[in-house]
Design a protein around this motif. Sequence first.
Motif, mmCIF file in Angstrom:
data_model
loop_
_atom_site.group_PDB
_atom_site.id
_atom_site.type_symbol
_atom_site.label_atom_id
_atom_site.label_comp_id
_atom_site.label_asym_id
_atom_site.label_seq_id
_atom_site.Cartn_x
_atom_site.Cartn_y
_atom_site.Cartn_z
ATOM 1 N N THR A 137 -73.020 -3.002 -19.695
ATOM 2 C CA THR A 137 -73.167 -2.565 -21.086
ATOM 3 C C THR A 137 -73.122 -3.752 -22.036
ATOM 4 O O THR A 137 -73.941 -3.875 -22.960
ATOM 5 C CB THR A 137 -72.067 -1.556 -21.456
ATOM 6 O OG1 THR A 137 -72.177 -0.411 -20.608
ATOM 7 C CG2 THR A 137 -72.197 -1.108 -22.901
ATOM 8 N N LEU A 138 -72.169 -4.636 -21.827
ATOM 9 C CA LEU A 138 -72.046 -5.817 -22.684
ATOM 10 C C LEU A 138 -73.249 -6.735 -22.527
ATOM 11 O O LEU A 138 -73.768 -7.273 -23.514
ATOM 12 C CB LEU A 138 -70.750 -6.560 -22.352
ATOM 13 C CG LEU A 138 -69.477 -5.893 -22.870
ATOM 14 C CD1 LEU A 138 -68.275 -6.290 -22.036
ATOM 15 C CD2 LEU A 138 -69.262 -6.273 -24.330
ATOM 16 N N ALA A 139 -73.712 -6.915 -21.296
ATOM 17 C CA ALA A 139 -74.865 -7.782 -21.052
ATOM 18 C C ALA A 139 -76.122 -7.234 -21.720
ATOM 19 O O ALA A 139 -76.975 -7.994 -22.187
ATOM 20 C CB ALA A 139 -75.090 -7.941 -19.550
ATOM 21 N N GLU A 140 -76.232 -5.906 -21.779
ATOM 22 C CA GLU A 140 -77.415 -5.283 -22.375
ATOM 23 C C GLU A 140 -77.357 -5.249 -23.899
ATOM 24 O O GLU A 140 -78.345 -5.541 -24.575
ATOM 25 C CB GLU A 140 -77.557 -3.852 -21.856
ATOM 26 C CG GLU A 140 -78.706 -3.077 -22.484
ATOM 27 C CD GLU A 140 -78.702 -1.610 -22.120
ATOM 28 O OE1 GLU A 140 -79.528 -0.860 -22.696
ATOM 29 O OE2 GLU A 140 -77.877 -1.195 -21.280
ATOM 30 N N LYS A 141 -76.198 -4.891 -24.452
ATOM 31 C CA LYS A 141 -76.121 -4.588 -25.876
ATOM 32 C C LYS A 141 -75.541 -5.714 -26.731
ATOM 33 O O LYS A 141 -75.729 -5.729 -27.949
ATOM 34 C CB LYS A 141 -75.302 -3.308 -26.091
ATOM 35 C CG LYS A 141 -75.927 -2.075 -25.449
ATOM 36 C CD LYS A 141 -75.110 -0.825 -25.703
ATOM 37 C CE LYS A 141 -75.751 0.412 -25.087
ATOM 38 N NZ LYS A 141 -77.075 0.720 -25.698
ATOM 39 N N ALA A 142 -74.808 -6.647 -26.124
ATOM 40 C CA ALA A 142 -74.245 -7.764 -26.887
ATOM 41 C C ALA A 142 -74.211 -9.017 -26.013
ATOM 42 O O ALA A 142 -73.143 -9.608 -25.807
ATOM 43 C CB ALA A 142 -72.842 -7.415 -27.389
ATOM 44 N N PRO A 143 -75.349 -9.433 -25.480
ATOM 45 C CA PRO A 143 -75.361 -10.550 -24.527
ATOM 46 C C PRO A 143 -74.819 -11.856 -25.097
ATOM 47 O O PRO A 143 -74.203 -12.637 -24.373
ATOM 48 C CB PRO A 143 -76.843 -10.671 -24.146
ATOM 49 C CG PRO A 143 -77.595 -10.032 -25.278
ATOM 50 C CD PRO A 143 -76.707 -8.924 -25.753
ATOM 51 N N HIS A 144 -75.024 -12.078 -26.386
ATOM 52 C CA HIS A 144 -74.564 -13.333 -26.986
ATOM 53 C C HIS A 144 -73.054 -13.372 -27.183
ATOM 54 O O HIS A 144 -72.498 -14.443 -27.462
ATOM 55 C CB HIS A 144 -75.270 -13.544 -28.331
ATOM 56 C CG HIS A 144 -74.987 -12.489 -29.351
ATOM 57 N ND1 HIS A 144 -75.338 -11.161 -29.176
ATOM 58 C CD2 HIS A 144 -74.363 -12.557 -30.563
ATOM 59 C CE1 HIS A 144 -74.969 -10.467 -30.236
ATOM 60 N NE2 HIS A 144 -74.364 -11.279 -31.073
ATOM 61 N N LEU A 145 -72.392 -12.223 -27.033
ATOM 62 C CA LEU A 145 -70.933 -12.167 -27.184
ATOM 63 C C LEU A 145 -70.225 -11.888 -25.865
ATOM 64 O O LEU A 145 -68.993 -11.955 -25.793
ATOM 65 C CB LEU A 145 -70.555 -11.077 -28.201
ATOM 66 C CG LEU A 145 -71.062 -11.280 -29.629
ATOM 67 C CD1 LEU A 145 -70.771 -10.050 -30.479
ATOM 68 C CD2 LEU A 145 -70.423 -12.524 -30.249
ATOM 69 N N ALA A 146 -70.993 -11.565 -24.828
ATOM 70 C CA ALA A 146 -70.397 -11.168 -23.549
ATOM 71 C C ALA A 146 -69.544 -12.277 -22.936
ATOM 72 O O ALA A 146 -68.588 -11.999 -22.202
ATOM 73 C CB ALA A 146 -71.488 -10.743 -22.569
ATOM 74 N N GLY A 147 -69.863 -13.532 -23.250
ATOM 75 C CA GLY A 147 -69.096 -14.643 -22.700
ATOM 76 C C GLY A 147 -67.671 -14.708 -23.194
ATOM 77 O O GLY A 147 -66.832 -15.396 -22.595
#
Length: 391
Positions: A137-147
């Motif tokens: 979900t994070l990789a799809e919807k907020a990839p720039h913050l997933a780190g």
Amino acid sequence: MSSLPQPSAEALAQSTRLLELIEAEIAAAGGWIPFSRYMELALYAPGLGYYSGGARKFGPGGDFITAPELTPLFGQALAAQVEQVMRASAPAVIEVGAGTGLLAVDLLLELERRGCVPESYGILEVSGELRARQFDTLAEKAPHLAGRVRWLDVLPEHFAGAVVANEVLDVMPVHMLASSAAGLFERGVSVAADAAGVRRLCWADVPAAGAVGAAGRSLALPEPAGGEYVTELNLAARAWVAAWAERLQAGALLLIDYGYPRAEYYLPSRSGGTLLCYYRHHAHGDPFLWPGLNDITAFVDFTTVAEAGHEAGLTVEGYTTQAQFLFNCGVLECLARRGPQESADYIRAARAVQRLTAPQEMGELFKVLALTRGIDAPLLGFMRGDRVHAL
């Protein structure tokens, strides 16, 4: 229960394996275990329990829908309170039991919009299946913050920032109490043969003793009217709050769940308790049906949770309904950003907000409790309608 959808053969086989494990533990314990232990195994037994197995739990294809599944406006409003806590403590968030990851996405994106992205976002999650869904979900919807997101196996040794727990307390294993003219009993789980000679899980009472007996007697439960008064006792929630109090250097626990203050929880009219099970969006009252395939929950006694925080050195900073909390945090302003009121997107969002805030929906039943350390300013979510006096 013929009205419930039937599980698949694979799901039933997994439930049977868990049942065998539970029956073996009951036998090893001499024929009886506390319901709290049964609930712990049914929900969290490694690889077999409801939250540790692989079944889909959230959303239309699961067993229930939580607030973040309804609309991102829930997380957007909550972000206003998280921002205030972080600015008063440290730029870090830990979310306990993050479901599908949608709340993490909504919080991170809204905090970014507000110029207050946390340096770290921890997720404390016991389910491997849910961890994988959260990652996706994070990789799809907020990839720039997933780190910024990391997954935790245990509570950190020390923490400063905002701790968010949405619908976590209600799935902590509870003890069951049964009060009658004969005295106070702890209601646990045993195995007995039914009329057809088939051995099944069943309720069994023993005199309430030790910490359970002492805590149960302190509740001064209503006198049973010619029968018995059955209710729950959540000692796990007390211990969990105390554990966080040992670790929280500065910040707040923001606890969101359905429940009541003690004066409303143990009413004479609530003589059957609040225990509920959920399977495929159907609520029922049999916790022994298909172990591991049903969610098992109990309403939260918020007075007990607040007392645990206070006794552990935290400040009971606020307590109110979910509706009042969301209004205070600007959920209507978040809704207004959705565009023209006649648009389909706005209408869908408005309906979701109504479900979150209407008294007959989630607005009154769900409460928000804030336990803090080192925060001097009043919290935004409790500026109006604070009900700490009711605890």
